[in-house]
Design a protein around this motif. Structure first.
Motif, PDB file in Angstrom:
ATOM      1  N   VAL A   5       0.890  -0.861   0.408  1.00  0.00           N
ATOM      2  CA  VAL A   5       0.308   0.250   0.090  1.00  0.00           C
ATOM      3  C   VAL A   5       0.444   1.223  -0.088  1.00  0.00           C
ATOM      4  N   LEU A   6       1.668   1.231   0.697  1.00  0.00           N
ATOM      5  CA  LEU A   6       2.832   2.682   0.589  1.00  0.00           C
ATOM      6  C   LEU A   6       3.610   2.561  -0.039  1.00  0.00           C
ATOM      7  N   LEU A   7       4.040   1.232  -1.047  1.00  0.00           N
ATOM      8  CA  LEU A   7       4.479   1.588  -2.504  1.00  0.00           C
ATOM      9  C   LEU A   7       3.743   2.472  -3.213  1.00  0.00           C
ATOM     10  N   ILE A   8       2.818   1.680  -3.693  1.00  0.00           N
ATOM     11  CA  ILE A   8       1.468   1.834  -4.433  1.00  0.00           C
ATOM     12  C   ILE A   8       1.709   3.743  -3.803  1.00  0.00           C
ATOM     13  N   ALA A   9       0.861   3.692  -3.195  1.00  0.00           N
ATOM     14  CA  ALA A   9       0.280   5.010  -1.750  1.00  0.00           C
ATOM     15  C   ALA A   9       1.791   6.065  -2.729  1.00  0.00           C
ATOM     16  N   GLY A  10       3.241   6.045  -2.749  1.00  0.00           N
ATOM     17  CA  GLY A  10       4.349   6.877  -2.868  1.00  0.00           C
ATOM     18  C   GLY A  10       4.415   6.723  -4.267  1.00  0.00           C
ATOM     19  N   LEU A  11       4.105   5.885  -5.257  1.00  0.00           N
ATOM     20  CA  LEU A  11       4.311   6.829  -6.752  1.00  0.00           C
ATOM     21  C   LEU A  11       3.192   6.737  -7.213  1.00  0.00           C
ATOM     22  N   ALA A  12       1.783   6.967  -6.970  1.00  0.00           N
ATOM     23  CA  ALA A  12       1.474   7.438  -7.298  1.00  0.00           C
ATOM     24  C   ALA A  12       1.465   8.967  -6.971  1.00  0.00           C
ATOM     25  N   CYS A  13       1.545   8.707  -5.901  1.00  0.00           N
ATOM     26  CA  CYS A  13       1.935  10.954  -5.216  1.00  0.00           C
ATOM     27  C   CYS A  13       3.362  11.477  -6.147  1.00  0.00           C
ATOM     28  N   MET A  14       3.288  10.338  -6.617  1.00  0.00           N
ATOM     29  CA  MET A  14       5.166  11.003  -7.694  1.00  0.00           C
ATOM     30  C   MET A  14       4.689  11.295  -8.957  1.00  0.00           C
ATOM     31  N   HIS A  15       3.459  10.093  -9.281  1.00  0.00           N
ATOM     32  CA  HIS A  15       2.824  10.996 -10.915  1.00  0.00           C
ATOM     33  C   HIS A  15       2.019  11.971 -10.578  1.00  0.00           C
ATOM     34  N   ILE A  16       1.302  11.645  -9.644  1.00  0.00           N
ATOM     35  CA  ILE A  16       0.529  13.531  -9.436  1.00  0.00           C
ATOM     36  C   ILE A  16       1.393  14.865  -9.048  1.00  0.00           C
ATOM     37  N   ALA A  17       2.492  14.649  -8.189  1.00  0.00           N
ATOM     38  CA  ALA A  17       3.293  15.929  -8.669  1.00  0.00           C
ATOM     39  C   ALA A  17       3.414  16.026  -9.939  1.00  0.00           C
ATOM     40  N   ALA A  18       4.408  14.646 -10.631  1.00  0.00           N
ATOM     41  CA  ALA A  18       4.850  14.753 -12.171  1.00  0.00           C
ATOM     42  C   ALA A  18       3.544  15.868 -12.761  1.00  0.00           C
ATOM     43  N   ILE A  19       2.715  15.338 -12.467  1.00  0.00           N
ATOM     44  CA  ILE A  19       1.239  15.794 -13.875  1.00  0.00           C
ATOM     45  C   ILE A  19       1.196  17.243 -13.372  1.00  0.00           C
ATOM     46  N   ILE A  20       0.923  17.697 -12.294  1.00  0.00           N
ATOM     47  CA  ILE A  20       0.865  18.903 -11.254  1.00  0.00           C
ATOM     48  C   ILE A  20       1.831  19.894 -11.725  1.00  0.00           C
ATOM     49  N   THR A  21       3.476  19.152 -11.777  1.00  0.00           N
ATOM     50  CA  THR A  21       4.354  19.980 -13.143  1.00  0.00           C
ATOM     51  C   THR A  21       4.598  20.173 -14.283  1.00  0.00           C
ATOM     52  N   GLY A  22       3.791  18.915 -15.196  1.00  0.00           N
ATOM     53  CA  GLY A  22       3.445  19.336 -16.221  1.00  0.00           C
ATOM     54  C   GLY A  22       2.457  20.133 -16.549  1.00  0.00           C
ATOM     55  N   LEU A  23       1.428  19.965 -15.692  1.00  0.00           N
ATOM     56  CA  LEU A  23       0.596  21.279 -16.206  1.00  0.00           C
ATOM     57  C   LEU A  23       0.515  23.229 -15.279  1.00  0.00           C
ATOM     58  N   MET A  24       1.704  22.856 -14.832  1.00  0.00           N
ATOM     59  CA  MET A  24       2.497  24.099 -14.569  1.00  0.00           C
ATOM     60  C   MET A  24       3.491  24.669 -15.705  1.00  0.00           C
ATOM     61  N   ASN A  25       3.806  24.260 -16.410  1.00  0.00           N
ATOM     62  CA  ASN A  25       5.109  23.618 -16.784  1.00  0.00           C
ATOM     63  C   ASN A  25       4.178  23.359 -18.644  1.00  0.00           C
ATOM     64  N   ASP A  26       5.577  22.537 -19.260  1.00  0.00           N
ATOM     65  CA  ASP A  26       5.431  21.518 -20.440  1.00  0.00           C
ATOM     66  C   ASP A  26       5.407  20.393 -20.037  1.00  0.00           C
ATOM     67  N   PHE A  27       3.845  19.489 -20.388  1.00  0.00           N
ATOM     68  CA  PHE A  27       3.277  18.450 -20.336  1.00  0.00           C
ATOM     69  C   PHE A  27       4.051  17.610 -21.407  1.00  0.00           C
ATOM     70  N   HIS A  28       4.618  16.898 -21.138  1.00  0.00           N
ATOM     71  CA  HIS A  28       5.033  15.900 -21.257  1.00  0.00           C
ATOM     72  C   HIS A  28       4.996  14.181 -21.678  1.00  0.00           C
ATOM     73  N   LEU A  29       3.723  13.335 -22.492  1.00  0.00           N
ATOM     74  CA  LEU A  29       3.087  12.384 -22.824  1.00  0.00           C
ATOM     75  C   LEU A  29       3.760  11.193 -21.756  1.00  0.00           C
ATOM     76  N   PHE A  30       4.949  11.156 -22.606  1.00  0.00           N
ATOM     77  CA  PHE A  30       6.337  10.212 -22.661  1.00  0.00           C
ATOM     78  C   PHE A  30       6.858  10.538 -21.747  1.00  0.00           C
ATOM     79  N   HIS A  31       6.951  11.466 -20.391  1.00  0.00           N
ATOM     80  CA  HIS A  31       7.573  11.468 -19.409  1.00  0.00           C
ATOM     81  C   HIS A  31       6.289  10.487 -18.975  1.00  0.00           C
ATOM     82  N   HIS A  32       5.630  10.923 -18.405  1.00  0.00           N
ATOM     83  CA  HIS A  32       4.448  10.017 -17.623  1.00  0.00           C
ATOM     84  C   HIS A  32       5.076   8.270 -17.600  1.00  0.00           C
ATOM     85  N   ILE A  33       4.142   7.912 -19.635  1.00  0.00           N
ATOM     86  CA  ILE A  33       4.616   6.864 -19.917  1.00  0.00           C
ATOM     87  C   ILE A  33       5.286   5.796 -18.847  1.00  0.00           C
TER      88      ILE A  33
END
Length: 103
Positions: free
Chosen positions: A57-85
């Motif tokens: 649960v901690l592993l999945i939650a931690g990775l999800a937090c990092m994905h959310i952070a990356a999406i927020i950063t992408g929306l504030m700057n440049d969203f790169h789909l390949f980075h998220h893939i």
């Protein structure tokens, strides 16, 4: 051996992410994405070094937090789909490694 490799990869992933976030903080003001990155990295470090009953649960939650952070950063700057893939592929690999070790 598999457990050591998993812990090493997870630690390296968390530490490199923390270094990038700290570097970004020297240029940009603190924002919500930084908070999610810090929480996610803390959860990954807990999974790598502590023994608790809810590591998956901690592993999945931690990775999800990092994905959310990356999406927020992408929306504030440049969203790169390949980075998220790539981030999703790394996350899936880490979860599968964890499941393989625990079985």
């Amino acid at each position: 051996m598999k457990k050591i490799l998993f812990k090493a990869l997870l630690s390296i992933y968390a530490i490199l992410t923390l270094l990038v976030v700290i570097s970004d903080l020297s240029v940009n003001p603190f924002n919500l994405a930084h908070l999610f990155f810090f929480i996610g990295c803390a959860m990954l470090v807990v999974v790598a070094f502590l023994k608790t009953s809810h590591l998956l649960v901690l592993l999945i939650a931690g990775l999800a937090c990092m994905h959310i952070a990356a999406i927020i950063t992408g929306l504030m700057n440049d969203f790169h789909l390949f980075h998220h893939i790539v981030r999703a592929a790394v996350s899936l690999t880490l979860v599968l490694m964890f499941l393989r070790i625990k079985s």
